[in-house]
Structures are given as structure tokens and as C-alpha cells.
Design an enzyme around this catalytic site. Structure first.
Site, PDB file in Angstrom:
ATOM      1  N   LEU A  58      45.760  30.053  27.375  1.00  0.00           N
ATOM      2  CA  LEU A  58      45.874  29.308  28.139  1.00  0.00           C
ATOM      3  C   LEU A  58      45.279  27.997  28.001  1.00  0.00           C
ATOM      4  CD1 LEU A  58      45.832  32.199  32.036  1.00  0.00           C
ATOM      5  CD2 LEU A  58      47.417  30.429  31.237  1.00  0.00           C
ATOM      6  N   ASP A  59      45.251  26.669  28.575  1.00  0.00           N
ATOM      7  CA  ASP A  59      44.298  25.984  27.713  1.00  0.00           C
ATOM      8  C   ASP A  59      42.773  26.113  28.500  1.00  0.00           C
ATOM      9  OD1 ASP A  59      44.382  24.839  30.145  1.00  0.00           O
ATOM     10  OD2 ASP A  59      45.964  23.165  28.984  1.00  0.00           O
ATOM     11  N   LYS A  60      41.935  24.912  28.379  1.00  0.00           N
ATOM     12  CA  LYS A  60      40.461  25.692  28.351  1.00  0.00           C
ATOM     13  C   LYS A  60      40.640  24.717  30.328  1.00  0.00           C
ATOM     14  CE  LYS A  60      36.069  23.021  28.254  1.00  0.00           C
ATOM     15  NZ  LYS A  60      35.342  22.296  27.949  1.00  0.00           N
TER      16      LYS A  60
END
Length: 254
Positions: free
Chosen positions: A101-103
Site C-alpha cells: 500500500l502506498d505511503k
């Protein structure tokens, strides 16, 4: 598996220090001292010893983790940004996240040390469903959503069609949509929302394959219960029997 990786996987030491042990003749495999740093072992068959003591592989473990917003799905970042590693360090065994999952996204991640299972879940052939709740402004055009579902859009030179894209409810000045996808393309949900003329304010993964976020809180990690683990293993067995797995990896980061 390379010998130094095996020693690290078993919690003996780091890979770098494992190399030192191997060069010093402190490691034996099947009663033969090994000094070759490229030596590979079969964890299921080979008997490995360090200083005469047997090295026992850890049991396979499976956890669900609510990744909080603001953390990279990584165990190391050269730019010293915050990663999920401190959360994982609290566990009794070394694990890794299955997918990313991105930041600025949050929600469900599977944590495990079962590499074979992870490879199946991430392989593009198996099209494992990911479901998200996404907070958006302004309200998206219904006809454009229908066109997206039927016609799709190209993301990274691949035609992408969401399995589901529906309005759940309005939350004050934002609209919450449920989106289900099967490709695992980097930031595909964000790109779909942008294509529809919306801005993402929050992106929460609530499902990955047979696993659901349920009532986990940000930063919380929970081992799978017997029912969840049985469903996960059965799900992976069904995937394995449905198609032939070829070597590949997912670049997923939604």
C-alpha cells in the site's frame, strides 16, 4: 535458498554476519562444513548447524495488519522515511508484507514468512480481488463510473476495468465509494478516481482475497484465527489448482 538467507530467515543472525560465520567454517550442512557463500540449501531436507547447534526453521505464521497512513510498505528506506518495520519487529518471527500500500493509503496487509503462498497471492494470473473504500470529492458522475466499468481505462499499458465501483454513502462533504479490482497495478484506484475527475482524501483497503480488515485499528496486528487460516490456505490451494504459476512478481502499490 542461499545459506546466508536461510540463517537470517531462521533468526540466527543477519545475512552479513552469516557470511562471516560461513567463511570461518562455523556452518555445516548435512555434516559437511560449508565455506561457499553461494551455497544453497533446501529448508525441507537439509540439516544445518552453526557451531554444532542445529538451526531450526521457524513455523509458518500469518497475520493481518492495519497499515496506518504515513508509513512506507517497506522494511528499509534509504531516505530514512518511516516504514512499517517497527510494527513487524514486535512479532516473534520475521515476516514480510504480501503486496504493498502506498505511503498515504491504509488498511489491510497480510504479513507472513510463507514465500510460496505470497507468490501465488501476488501473481497477476490469479487476479486476487482487492477491495477499497475511498473518500472522494466531488461526487463522481454515475455515467462515467458505468463507462469505466464497461470500457475500462489503460493504466501502465494495460486495460483495467474495476469489478465494482459503487457509492456507499456521503460523509459530510465527502463521498465514500467501494472499489474492487483484481490487477494489483500501482495506484490503480487513485488513477481511476483521477480519471473520473475526483480527488482522493482517504484510501482504505478492507479486503484482500478471503481476508477482511474487520475491526482492526491502525497499527494493530492480529494472527489469523483457525477459520481465517483455513479459508486462506484453501483459497490458495484453489488458485494453484486453477492455473500454472510462472515466475513473476507484483508491483502492487495502490
Amino acid at each position: 535458498m542461499r545459506l546466508n538467507k536461510f540463517l537470517s530467515y531462521c533468526g540466527v543472525t543477519s545475512r552479513r554476519k552469516a557470511d562471516e560465520l560461513i567463511k570461518l567454517g562455523k556452518v555445516s550442512v548435512n555434516d559437511q562444513i560449508v565455506t561457499d557463500l553461494s551455497y544453497r540449501v533446501d529448508p525441507k531436507k537439509d540439516k544445518v548447524y552453526v557451531n554444532g547447534k542445529p538451526v531450526i526453521p521457524p513455523p509458518k505464521v500469518y497475520y493481518v495488519f492495519y497499515k496506518p497512513k504515513g508509513f512506507l510498505t517497506s522494511l528499509y528506506d534509504p531516505h530514512h522515511r518511516e516504514t512499517i518495520k517497527p510494527f513487524l519487529d514486535k512479532l516473534p518471527y520475521k515476516v514480510f508484507p504480501v503486496g504493498r500500500l502506498d505511503k498515504y493509503s491504509e488498511g489491510l496487509l497480510l504479513l507472513t514468512n510463507d514465500g510460496d503462498l505470497a507468490n501465488v497471492l501476488l501473481h497477476p494470473k490469479y487476479e486476487v480481488i482487492r477491495t477499497y473504500w475511498v473518500w472522494v470529492t466531488p461526487e463522481l458522475n454515475l455515467q462515467k463510473i458505468k463507462n469505466l466499468i464497461t470500457k475500462g481505462i489503460f493504466i501502465e499499458n494495460k486495460l483495467i476495468k474495476p469489478l465494482k465501483f459503487r457509492l456507499l454513502k456521503q460523509d459530510k462533504s465527502q463521498w465514500i465509494y467501494e472499489v474492487s479490482v483484481k490487477e494489483g497495478i500501482k495506484r490503480e484506484v487513485r488513477k481511476m478516481v483521477a480519471y473520473l475527475g475526483g480527488k482522493v482524501h482517504k484510501l482504505l483497503r478492507v479486503r484482500f482475497g478471503p481476508l477482511y480488515l474487520k475491526n482492526l485499528r491502525p497499527g494493530e496486528i492480529k494472527p489469523l484465527n483457525k477459520k481465517e487460516l483455513s479459508e486462506l490456505l484453501n483459497f490458495v490451494d484453489q488458485l494453484r489448482s486453477s492455473k500454472i504459476l510462472s515466475k513473476s512478481s507484483s508491483a502492487e502499490e495502490t
